[in-house]
Enzyme design. Sequence first.
Site, short mmCIF file in Angstrom:
data_model
loop_
_atom_site.label_atom_id
_atom_site.label_comp_id
_atom_site.label_asym_id
_atom_site.label_seq_id
_atom_site.Cartn_x
_atom_site.Cartn_y
_atom_site.Cartn_z
CE LYS A 1 -1.80 1.89 3.96
NZ LYS A 1 -1.55 3.31 4.13
CG ASN A 2 2.19 2.70 3.57
OD1 ASN A 2 1.04 3.05 3.28
ND2 ASN A 2 2.55 2.40 4.79
NE ARG B 1 0.59 12.24 6.82
CZ ARG B 1 0.75 13.37 7.53
NH1 ARG B 1 -0.29 13.99 8.01
NH2 ARG B 1 1.95 13.86 7.73
CB CYS C 1 -4.43 6.20 10.82
SG CYS C 1 -4.83 4.87 9.71
NE ARG D 1 -0.49 10.52 10.19
CZ ARG D 1 -0.79 9.44 9.46
NH1 ARG D 1 -2.01 8.94 9.49
NH2 ARG D 1 0.11 8.88 8.66
N PRO D 2 1.82 16.38 11.74
CG PRO D 2 3.84 16.88 12.77
CD PRO D 2 2.67 15.95 12.86
CB ILE D 3 2.65 18.59 6.51
CG1 ILE D 3 1.88 19.91 6.59
CG2 ILE D 3 1.70 17.42 6.42
CD1 ILE D 3 1.16 20.24 5.29
CG ASP D 4 7.11 20.18 11.00
OD1 ASP D 4 6.37 19.18 11.08
OD2 ASP D 4 8.25 20.23 11.51
CG ASP E 1 2.52 1.41 9.65
OD1 ASP E 1 2.83 1.70 8.48
OD2 ASP E 1 2.23 2.27 10.50
NE ARG F 1 -7.26 4.77 4.47
CZ ARG F 1 -6.30 5.15 5.33
NH1 ARG F 1 -6.53 5.17 6.63
NH2 ARG F 1 -5.11 5.51 4.88
C1 EPZ Z 1 3.81 6.94 6.76
O1 EPZ Z 1 3.07 7.97 7.38
C2 EPZ Z 1 2.87 5.77 6.60
N1 EPZ Z 1 1.77 6.16 5.71
C3 EPZ Z 1 2.32 5.34 7.96
O2 EPZ Z 1 1.59 4.13 7.72
C4 EPZ Z 1 3.48 4.99 8.90
O3 EPZ Z 1 2.97 4.77 10.20
C5 EPZ Z 1 4.51 6.12 8.93
O4 EPZ Z 1 4.91 6.50 7.60
C6 EPZ Z 1 5.76 5.72 9.70
O5 EPZ Z 1 6.34 4.61 9.07
C7 EPZ Z 1 1.98 6.12 4.37
O6 EPZ Z 1 3.06 5.77 3.91
C8 EPZ Z 1 0.83 6.54 3.50
P1 EPZ Z 1 6.04 10.05 8.97
P2 EPZ Z 1 3.71 9.48 7.45
O7 EPZ Z 1 6.09 11.33 8.25
O8 EPZ Z 1 4.53 9.71 6.25
C9 EPZ Z 1 6.64 13.23 12.45
C10 EPZ Z 1 -0.25 2.72 7.63
O9 EPZ Z 1 -0.74 2.09 8.57
N2 EPZ Z 1 6.55 14.25 11.39
O10 EPZ Z 1 7.12 9.03 8.73
O11 EPZ Z 1 2.60 10.40 7.76
C11 EPZ Z 1 5.32 12.54 12.71
O12 EPZ Z 1 4.53 13.28 13.64
C12 EPZ Z 1 0.16 4.15 7.87
O13 EPZ Z 1 0.02 2.27 6.50
C13 EPZ Z 1 6.82 15.58 11.72
O14 EPZ Z 1 7.13 15.91 12.86
O15 EPZ Z 1 4.63 9.33 8.73
C14 EPZ Z 1 5.76 11.22 13.29
O16 EPZ Z 1 6.04 11.38 14.68
C15 EPZ Z 1 -0.30 4.66 9.21
N3 EPZ Z 1 6.74 16.52 10.74
C16 EPZ Z 1 7.09 10.93 12.56
O17 EPZ Z 1 7.50 12.19 12.00
C17 EPZ Z 1 6.41 16.20 9.44
O18 EPZ Z 1 6.36 17.10 8.58
C18 EPZ Z 1 6.97 9.93 11.43
O19 EPZ Z 1 5.94 10.35 10.56
C19 EPZ Z 1 6.13 14.84 9.14
C20 EPZ Z 1 6.21 13.88 10.13
#
Ligand code: EPZ
Length: 426
Positions: A22-23, A93, A117, A122-125, A307, A399
Amino acid sequence: MEKLVVKGGGRLNGEVEISGAKNAAVAIIPACLLTKGVCRLENLPDIKDVKLFLTILENLHAKVCYIEKGVVEIDCTEVDCSEPPADLTRKMRGSSYLMGALLGRFRRCAVTSPGGCDFGTRPIDLHIKAFEALGAEVDCSYDIIKINAENITGSNIYFDVVSVGATVNAILAAVLADGMTVIENAAKEPHIVDLSNFLNAMGANIRGAGTDTIKVKGVPELHGGTYAIIPDQIEAGTFMIAAVATKGDVTLKNIIPRHLEPISAKMLEMGARIEECDDSLRIWVPEGTKLKSINFTALPYPGYPTDMQPQLVTLLTTTDGTSTAREGVWDDRFRYVSELRRMGANIRVEGKLAIVNGVPNLMGTTVKAVDLRAGAAMIIAGLMADGTTEITGIHHIDRGYENFESKFVKLGADIHRLQVIEDTGV
Ligand code: EPZ
């Protein structure tokens, strides 16, 4: 609305074919926006998030041909719109990847804040930091994030936190940039490598994916081609844990054993046995084995995947002794624990740490899937429990898992899907 009804007590035995990841799919589908020509994607999982993404691309005037199960051809040559429909993008997401892809293609976009989820904030900074480093201006004062750039110029990007999404978006925005982009403290997940391999097959110049430093040398344009998505590490891990939880004997087909190493390591530590071949893995629990309690921490790859955290905690609920689970990625990923407690689990949550005291057995009852992977964990709990468990909220499961209950039924599970007549309140 629908629910799953799971009868507990049976052992899982047999073979299961793992679907495409999926991812990886939700990163590679938007990446097609960067190419001119036909991209033929194979081993695509038939799940809601993929269907949704293909619909979003069609809304942007891409041509999407459904060739056969798991195979689509996408032609984004005629795409002329950089503002995807908000009602669709808000649902997952992965739609945040449209920002990087549309910025890379059109130097501008307007995309809603992503859904997905709920594990706390879930920031995007970091995504925004990457876009601004490449020369874009980002306005996220409203629910619609507006991004504009005169030019996209290669730059150095350092991520303070390892982020899969920000790494994907930095790559997507940089592949057609002027010059070199160096991404440091990058995510190393298998789906990052898969995205990089896909883009390189389409003419990009990306080196270092899978390490913490990724170099993207901008190229003038990308062409079409054919690419097969990798098998889903998390689906495979979910079936591994389900096999151990039911003391069964299951062979997973169409997998990459290296991607499963963190999960295999914990299963072996608990006393399961594993045999690996090139693209398959057999996991079983020898007769009379008493599974051992363990401690684990969910971390970015190659650590134990976050996950897979709910699934392992569920397995540990009936493992003798005390186990601990530390969530090292998300702020609040233990919301499903209250559902397990209703089945008789003895779990204490202290912030990002769960302490699990093994109980002799779980009892079937009605529980809800609070998110995608928690939903998978509820199925495992139902398979382990005495009696019958009814699981609501299964739209979350649909999903991210293809034909999930039918794969379990093929392994001998007693699971079926029922329509729920909603209480109209009249
Ligand atoms: C991806 O989410 C996956 N989703 C998630 O899988 C997975 O849990 C996650 O990566 C971690 O492996 C998809 O690939 C679609 P991150 P993502 O950015 O990209 C912080 C599933 O079950 N962060 O790696 O949203 C954030 O808060 C889903 O398939 C910032 O601080 O996760 C977290 O603590 C659920 N600022 C950490 O980084 C940002 O701009 C990791 O988040 C972005 C993230």
